[in-house]
Enzyme design. Sequence first.
Site, mmCIF file in Angstrom:
data_model
loop_
_atom_site.group_PDB
_atom_site.id
_atom_site.type_symbol
_atom_site.label_atom_id
_atom_site.label_comp_id
_atom_site.label_asym_id
_atom_site.label_seq_id
_atom_site.Cartn_x
_atom_site.Cartn_y
_atom_site.Cartn_z
ATOM 1 C CE1 TYR A 202 17.954 -5.592 67.951
ATOM 2 C CE2 TYR A 202 17.391 -4.046 66.195
ATOM 3 C CZ TYR A 202 17.037 -5.107 67.030
ATOM 4 O OH TYR A 202 15.787 -5.671 66.913
ATOM 5 C CE LYS B 287 17.689 -8.362 65.474
ATOM 6 N NZ LYS B 287 17.167 -9.695 65.832
HETATM 7 P P1 NDP Z 1 11.409 -9.102 73.938
HETATM 8 O O1 NDP Z 1 12.455 -8.353 74.673
HETATM 9 O O2 NDP Z 1 9.977 -8.817 74.199
HETATM 10 O O3 NDP Z 1 11.643 -10.702 74.149
HETATM 11 C C1 NDP Z 1 12.913 -11.230 73.937
HETATM 12 C C2 NDP Z 1 12.866 -12.731 74.030
HETATM 13 O O4 NDP Z 1 14.167 -13.246 73.705
HETATM 14 C C3 NDP Z 1 12.553 -13.249 75.424
HETATM 15 O O5 NDP Z 1 11.837 -14.453 75.292
HETATM 16 C C4 NDP Z 1 13.948 -13.514 76.014
HETATM 17 O O6 NDP Z 1 13.961 -14.511 77.038
HETATM 18 C C5 NDP Z 1 14.659 -14.025 74.792
HETATM 19 N N1 NDP Z 1 16.103 -13.887 74.835
HETATM 20 C C6 NDP Z 1 16.849 -12.761 74.902
HETATM 21 N N2 NDP Z 1 18.154 -13.056 74.905
HETATM 22 C C7 NDP Z 1 18.249 -14.408 74.847
HETATM 23 C C8 NDP Z 1 19.317 -15.320 74.828
HETATM 24 N N3 NDP Z 1 20.595 -14.913 74.874
HETATM 25 N N4 NDP Z 1 19.038 -16.652 74.777
HETATM 26 C C9 NDP Z 1 17.766 -17.096 74.724
HETATM 27 N N5 NDP Z 1 16.694 -16.266 74.731
HETATM 28 C C10 NDP Z 1 16.938 -14.943 74.808
HETATM 29 O O7 NDP Z 1 11.776 -8.906 72.398
HETATM 30 P P2 NDP Z 1 10.846 -8.818 71.101
HETATM 31 O O8 NDP Z 1 9.796 -9.851 71.151
HETATM 32 O O9 NDP Z 1 10.507 -7.405 70.860
HETATM 33 O O10 NDP Z 1 11.934 -9.212 69.986
HETATM 34 C C11 NDP Z 1 12.009 -10.487 69.401
HETATM 35 C C12 NDP Z 1 12.945 -10.404 68.202
HETATM 36 O O11 NDP Z 1 12.410 -9.471 67.268
HETATM 37 C C13 NDP Z 1 14.351 -9.922 68.540
HETATM 38 O O12 NDP Z 1 15.294 -10.610 67.758
HETATM 39 C C14 NDP Z 1 14.310 -8.466 68.140
HETATM 40 O O13 NDP Z 1 15.589 -7.984 67.821
HETATM 41 C C15 NDP Z 1 13.389 -8.512 66.938
HETATM 42 N N6 NDP Z 1 12.767 -7.251 66.610
HETATM 43 C C16 NDP Z 1 11.928 -6.616 67.495
HETATM 44 C C17 NDP Z 1 11.350 -5.412 67.132
HETATM 45 C C18 NDP Z 1 10.420 -4.666 68.047
HETATM 46 O O14 NDP Z 1 10.058 -3.528 67.704
HETATM 47 N N7 NDP Z 1 9.979 -5.211 69.153
HETATM 48 C C19 NDP Z 1 11.616 -4.794 65.832
HETATM 49 C C20 NDP Z 1 12.487 -5.557 64.981
HETATM 50 C C21 NDP Z 1 13.031 -6.743 65.356
HETATM 51 P P3 NDP Z 1 13.678 -14.142 78.609
HETATM 52 O O15 NDP Z 1 12.172 -13.920 78.700
HETATM 53 O O16 NDP Z 1 14.103 -15.338 79.366
HETATM 54 O O17 NDP Z 1 14.447 -12.903 78.907
#
Ligand code: NDP
Length: 241
Positions: free
Chosen positions: A153, A157
């Site tokens: 990860y 990133k």
């Molecule tokens: P969630 O797991 O809550 O949501 C992930 C979202 O991404 C969902 O809408 C999911 O779709 C979608 N998704 C995952 N894989 C794919 C793919 N291959 N193609 C299309 N859509 C995809 O994650 P977060 O909201 O927590 O994270 C959002 C972003 O923020 C990510 O990039 C994460 O790495 C980053 N982030 C999050 C942090 C945290 O603490 N939460 C901290 C730092 C960064 P579906 O609903 O269909 O599964």
Amino acid sequence: MKTRAFVTGGSRGIGAAIALRLAQAGHPIILNFRSNQAAAEEVRARIEALGVEVTLCPFDVADADASAAAMNTLLEDGKGPIGIVVNNAGIARDNSFPVMKQDEWETVTRTTLDGFYNVTRPLLMPMVRQRFGRIVNIASYSGVAGNRGQVNYSAAKAGLIGATKALALEVARRNITVNAVAPGLIETEMIQDAPIDKILERVPMRRLGRPEEVAALVAFLASEEAGYITGQVLGINGGLG
Ligand code: NDP
């Protein structure tokens, strides 16, 4: 009419909050997600309640063929230019490195890095022709500082941050900005199994961030007002560093 905004991973968590915030700013939304149709429908309903148009666009951003097909359809749908793209789709598959499986490495790096390439590249020439673009990539504090158990990860990133800086240089003269946002720990399903109390001991604010707080920053970077900010990595992490 305001430019359309394309948000990947917009069915849940941070992506859903970003889509709603951009809709509040009046941008028609194209909402990508992978498979959770029910969650995407909820976001669609909330955006439509604001009187803003939303198009659901499900595909796996790591899949080059599926992405190309979906992006072609979007670019030819005649509904106007796409001036904003938020590369938010991301997943974590944590494991200590000596036992990290090939699949854990590839799923994470491909979702973040191939996802950025598959979605952003087709939108770039239209942005160049429009002389307007706002590209916001959701990175992570883990990609800035590294995090144990997250070599995959952190690498993905950090790679996204490198891509942000390089692309910002390529398109700076075209009124296209490219920035990364690096959140710390944000309250979403992604962190449901994390040892939150232990992690919070390291966070000066001693609380998790909210998806809406990340969304507000992204909406600013996506606005016309942010036109002189490019190639930057903006931390949003309760003072972690
Ligand atoms: P969630 O797991 O809550 O949501 C992930 C979202 O991404 C969902 O809408 C999911 O779709 C979608 N998704 C995952 N894989 C794919 C793919 N291959 N193609 C299309 N859509 C995809 O994650 P977060 O909201 O927590 O994270 C959002 C972003 O923020 C990510 O990039 C994460 O790495 C980053 N982030 C999050 C942090 C945290 O603490 N939460 C901290 C730092 C960064 P579906 O609903 O269909 O599964």
